[in-house]
Design an enzyme around this catalytic site. Structure first.
Site, PDB file in Angstrom:
ATOM      1  N   SER A 121       0.737   0.455  -8.983  1.00  0.00           N
ATOM      2  CA  SER A 121      -0.267   0.032  -9.938  1.00  0.00           C
ATOM      3  C   SER A 121      -1.527   0.904  -9.924  1.00  0.00           C
ATOM      4  CB  SER A 121      -0.663  -1.416  -9.663  1.00  0.00           C
ATOM      5  OG  SER A 121      -1.169  -1.560  -8.350  1.00  0.00           O
ATOM      6  N   LYS A 166      -9.850   2.698  -8.504  1.00  0.00           N
ATOM      7  CA  LYS A 166      -8.993   1.714  -9.175  1.00  0.00           C
ATOM      8  C   LYS A 166      -9.810   0.461  -9.502  1.00  0.00           C
ATOM      9  CE  LYS A 166      -4.566  -0.670  -8.296  1.00  0.00           C
ATOM     10  NZ  LYS A 166      -3.448  -0.805  -7.323  1.00  0.00           N
ATOM     11  N   SER A 219       1.948   0.842  -4.319  1.00  0.00           N
ATOM     12  CA  SER A 219       1.104   1.139  -5.483  1.00  0.00           C
ATOM     13  C   SER A 219       0.164   2.321  -5.310  1.00  0.00           C
ATOM     14  CB  SER A 219       0.294  -0.102  -5.878  1.00  0.00           C
ATOM     15  OG  SER A 219       1.140  -1.065  -6.447  1.00  0.00           O
TER      16      SER A 219
END
Lengths: 59, 464
Positions: free
Chosen positions: B154, B78, B178
């Site tokens: 996310s 990420k 997330s």
């Protein structure tokens, strides 16, 4: 009764963040949800429980 | 050979000589060439450094040097986690380019040392909050199971990249769900371990006391293998724990017979937004665990909604404290949904923030007390499958996500696939354990995945 829009304008002014007028108006409808969440926090009978300053779960 | 789906199978294939790490990297690069434009996974690909790392690791394995289960395994990271391989953007025009120059933090160092290969940096919601803004120059992540829907976030690109077969596993971060929300929507597994179990240095903060870097992969077994390497104290992060990490894979085959699993239906599956197909899928997952020997016990998580509120109010305030200067100077550079979320932190008073932390302290102890009688708590991870990308509103989807309560309390939770809704979109079971009992969580999740195969299902668009 709190004037939500007035409170919002004052807090954002204090923040120093230049939120444009159109976006400030967009924020207002969503504030009820945030206010409800904050109010709910005060409904919990925490007594004299201190805050978790940094979550240390092993304590 | 067919592309192995899990770390476990990939590791076997590498050691049997059925595939090399370099071949694996080339397959993933080829797949990204075809699929990435559709799903919006990558922000930056590190093809050349991945190839070079694979060659070194292949040579090591041939020479008898085996770094362990992650040796030669390709990962997606990420893009709020700094790595040595390239820039970090947090999917934002706001983050100064030099922020990423710090390179690998402790988690990346540990994974790289264990032989993981970094394929690239993948999409997130900007700064791990907000929703994608089409006016900004970043990919809009989409769900491989239905490209009109979101993969969640996310940790969007880690979720859709694993589901689409662009890398074997990866890293996300979890402040309110997330890791677990995209894992749930993409039909994969994702673990948020006990707060403090994994050091966070090198990761852009969102909520300092809620954030976790967590593993995402096809299976619970794979998540355990990743967390085994990631976990452990580091002086760079004052919140990390020195409690012994233990051996997650050593007990993962021990099954759930005799485990006591509490189920909170009242706060989750009995809510008005839940449709019968979703409820039936959840009940079927519980029945699998019962068939495997677990005892299912009805419970209610105390002060559930207040603990959810303490997560959201608290991390708004913490995020605002980090972003205030950038909001003052770079308002227009933020995506519109992101800046409108972050500014809400300015509306939380000092007293409100302290109250959120008092509620956490009060509530987390009550939840931990439940584990005096229970081994695990089971809830659905989500009660709504992936919403449409167009018109996506986190305010609208929050009531259907049952992850934030455990960011407030800090307990370890895993999301694992458990079937589909009436639209054939993935649903997910969440299993939560006592503090630092990750091994118990993995054990139960693995037992469930031994009895089912949802975690191995492939989205139709990824069948190439």
């Amino acid at each position: 009764m709190i004037d939500t829009e007035l409170a919002l304008r004052q807090l954002i002014t204090l923040s120093g963040v230049p939120v444009p007028e159109d976006e400030l108006l967009e924020l207002i409808p969503g504030l009820d949800g945030l206010i409800a969440r904050v109010e709910n926090l005060y409904s919990v009978p925490v007594g004299d429980t201190p805050p978790t300053s940094m979550l240390r779960v092993e304590a | 050979m067919d592309l192995p789906l899990t770390i476990q199978d990939t590791a076997d294939a590498l050691r049997s000589g059925a595939i090399t790490s370099r071949e694996l990297v080339e397959i993933y690069i080829d797949r990204a060439e075809v699929l990435d434009e559709q799903i919006g996974c990558y922000i930056a690909r590190f093809d050349d450094t991945a190839r070079a790392a694979a060659d070194v690791l292949d040579a090591e394995l041939q020479a008898g040097k085996d770094r362990g289960i992650l040796h030669g395994i390709p990962l997606g990271v990420k893009d709020i986690i700094a790595t040595d391989d390239g820039p970090t953007t947090a999917q934002s025009l706001v983050l100064p380019s030099e922020w990423g120059d710090q390179g690998d933090g402790p988690v990346m160092q540990r994974l790289r040392g264990a032989g993981a290969i970094i394929m690239g940096k993948v999409t997130t919601m900007e700064f791990a909050c907000g929703t994608p803004d089409p006016d900004k120059p970043f990919p809009i992540p989409r769900n491989p199971w239905d490209l009109t829907t979101t993969p969640g976030g996310s940790s969007s690109g880690t979720g859709n990249g694993i589901a689409a077969g662009l890398f074997t596993a990866g890293l996300g971060t979890d402040t309110g769900g997330s890791v677990r929300w995209p894992a749930a929507l993409c039909g994969i597994s994702g673990m948020k371990q006990t707060f403090g179990r994994v050091p966070k240095a090198g990761c852009v903060p969102l909520g300092f006391t809620y954030d976790n870097i967590g593993p995402m992969a096809r299976s619970a077994w794979d998540c355990a293998a990743l967390l085994q390497v990631m976990a452990g104290a580091d002086e760079s992060d004052m919140t990390t724990s020195t409690i012994d990490v233990g051996d997650y894979l050593g007990t993962i085959e021990d099954g759930v017979a005799g485990m006591r699993i509490g189920v909170d239906r009242k706060n989750t599956i009995e809510q008005p937004i839940v449709t019968p197909d979703v409820a039936a899928t959840f009940e079927a997952a519980l029945a699998e665990l019962a068939d495997a020997g677990a005892e299912i016990i009805e419970i209610e998580i105390p002060y559930y909604q207040a603990l959810v509120d303490a997560d959201i109010v608290g991390f708004f305030a913490e995020a605002y404290s980090w972003h205030r200067g950038y909001l003052q100077s770079k308002w227009d550079d933020y995506g519109r949904p992101t800046r409108q979320s972050l500014i809400c932190g300015a509306l939380v008073s000092g007293g409100d923030y302290v109250q959120s932390q008092r509620v956490r302290e009060f509530g987390r102890n009550l939840v931990q007390d439940l584990f005096g009688e229970l081994d695990l708590i089971a809830t659905p991870t989500v009660v709504q499958s992936a919403p449409k990308v167009d018109g996506l509103s986190l305010t609208d989807v929050f009531p259907g996500i049952h992850t934030p309560v455990f960011n407030s309390t800090g307990h370890p939770s895993i999301a694992i696939p458990c079937g589909y809704d009436a639209s054939s979109m993935p649903l997910s079971l969440q299993l939560t354990g006592a503090y630092f009992q990750e091994a118990t969580v993995f054990r139960a999740a693995h037992a469930y995945q031994q009895a089912t195969s949802w975690h191995l299902d492939i989205a139709p668009m990824a069948m190439i």
